[in-house]
Design an enzyme around this catalytic site. Structure first.
Site, PDB file in Angstrom:
ATOM      1  N   ASP A 146       0.778  -1.071  -0.045  1.00 25.15           N
ATOM      2  CA  ASP A 146      -0.114   0.244  -0.157  1.00 25.15           C
ATOM      3  C   ASP A 146       0.569   0.976   0.290  1.00 25.15           C
ATOM      4  O   ASP A 146       2.181   0.943   0.452  1.00 25.15           O
ATOM      5  CB  ASP A 146      -0.993   0.379   1.435  1.00 25.15           C
ATOM      6  CG  ASP A 146      -2.177  -1.757   1.469  1.00 25.15           C
ATOM      7  OD1 ASP A 146      -2.491  -1.748   0.515  1.00 25.15           O
ATOM      8  OD2 ASP A 146      -2.442  -1.485   2.727  1.00 25.15           O
ATOM      9  N   ARG A 147       0.851   2.443  -0.355  1.00 24.07           N
ATOM     10  CA  ARG A 147       0.876   3.550  -0.196  1.00 24.07           C
ATOM     11  C   ARG A 147       1.578   3.864   0.897  1.00 24.07           C
ATOM     12  O   ARG A 147       2.952   4.673   0.585  1.00 24.07           O
ATOM     13  CB  ARG A 147       0.165   4.534  -1.381  1.00 24.07           C
ATOM     14  CG  ARG A 147       0.795   6.151  -0.604  1.00 24.07           C
ATOM     15  CD  ARG A 147      -0.314   7.473  -1.315  1.00 24.07           C
ATOM     16  NE  ARG A 147      -1.232   7.183  -0.141  1.00 24.07           N
ATOM     17  CZ  ARG A 147      -2.521   8.117  -0.491  1.00 24.07           C
ATOM     18  NH1 ARG A 147      -2.497   8.997  -1.749  1.00 24.07           N
ATOM     19  NH2 ARG A 147      -3.401   7.947   0.223  1.00 24.07           N
TER      20      ARG A 147
END
Length: 325
Positions: A146-147
């Protein structure tokens, strides 16, 4: 010229019969409903009830036991991706692969709203001869973070390495260990969560534990117990979108700092620990999730490769504070 994609063939069992076809396919293949509708409109989805011919189904059809469903997902449309001289921590590199320690805040590959500034943009500058498997949208990418999750990723530099690492990931031979902080204290530990994950039917931007979703298996072990939270070792057995975050939220112990699945969770903590929880929430700069260890067999030599990345400074500072108070 793109190579035609082999269709994904799915079979409806008695346990997951009943939902609408669009919802069922979306959950099984981790797609949005909108994406499924576009595939239906393009004739990329076929269905065959037992004893009948293949046909193009309607999105509202209720899937029944014994149905076979074929879904053909076209390859990504190639786009021009600009190589960018962005900071990138490469912890290992050879002719077949590279291992990077991704910084929090960096998206892995270009997508709507994130056309540049991604890990792929940085890789194209720092690493030569990346794999083209899957189209130029995701050169070399074998798995994602995930970012706002930091930590280790393996990147393939050749098509052969990409195929071998992707296959090893499917066979669960790539070992990934995360560090996560979760609110509250687990009722039992270690604990293994085996709950299927798919798109949340009420909000397609979220994932959820849903009947008919893809199997997801996560193991949690307590490393440190804090006043109103815990630092966990997390082992992934599968790799579903947001798997750790969804499983912890399903246990009632969401990841500290997770705005999507645990926003405001600290306000539910009462008693003497309430002020401590408020301070922890104020100190954590993002979701407390870090890919700390990675192990896999080298695709060329077969040698077992093991890598470890300590907590990034932003989370290490939070952990040190939480352990002392």
């Amino acid at each position: 010229m793109s190579v035609p994609q082999s269709p994904e063939r799915l079979t409806v069992t008695a346990a997951d019969a009943g939902p609408r076809l669009d919802a069922w396919v979306a959950a099984r293949l981790d797609l949005s409903r909108t994406r499924v509708h576009k595939l239906l409109g393009a004739g990329m989805i076929r269905a065959r009830p037992p004893g009948r011919e293949w046909r193009t189904p309607r999105k509202s059809d209720a899937v029944a036991e014994g149905w076979e469903i074929e879904v053909t997902i076209p390859p990504p449309v190639p786009v021009d991706i600009v190589a960018q001289d962005l900071p990138l921590a490469i912890v290992y590199q050879d002719s077949e692969l590279a291992v990077v320690d991704k910084a929090a805040g960096m998206v892995v590959h270009p997508a709507p709203g994130h056309r540049d500034g991604t890990l792929v943009n940085a890789l194209l500058h720092h690493v030569r001869d990346l794999s083209g498997v899957g189209g130029r949208l995701r050169p070399g990418i074998v798995h994602r973070l995930d970012r706002d999750t930091s930590g280790l990723l393996v990147v393939a530099k050749t098509d052969r390495a990409h195929r071998a690492l992707s296959a090893a990931l499917q066979r669960r031979e790539v070992k990934r260990l995360y560090l996560a902080a979760s609110w509250g204290h687990l009722a039992e530990a270690p604990v293994t969560v085996d709950r299927p994950i798919g798109r949340d039917p009420r909000d397609r931007k979220r994932m959820a534990v849903v009947e008919g979703g893809r199997r997801a298996l996560t193991r949690f072990r307590v490393r440190e117990q804090w006043r109103a939270a815990e630092l966990l070792d997390v082992a992934l057995r599968t790799g579903r979108t947001h798997q750790i975050r969804v499983h912890l939220a399903s246990l009632g112990h969401p990841v500290v700092g997770d705005a999507l699945y645990g926003a405001g969770r600290e306000r539910g903590i009462s008693g003497p620990a309430r002020e401590w929880a408020r301070q922890l929430a104020a100190r954590v700069p993002r979701q407390f999730l870090h890919a700390a260890r990675l192990a896999f067999d080298h695709p060329e030599t077969g040698r077992r490769m093991r890598f470890e990345a300590p907590l990034s400074p932003d989370l290490a500072e939070v952990a040190a504070w939480a352990a002392k108070i």
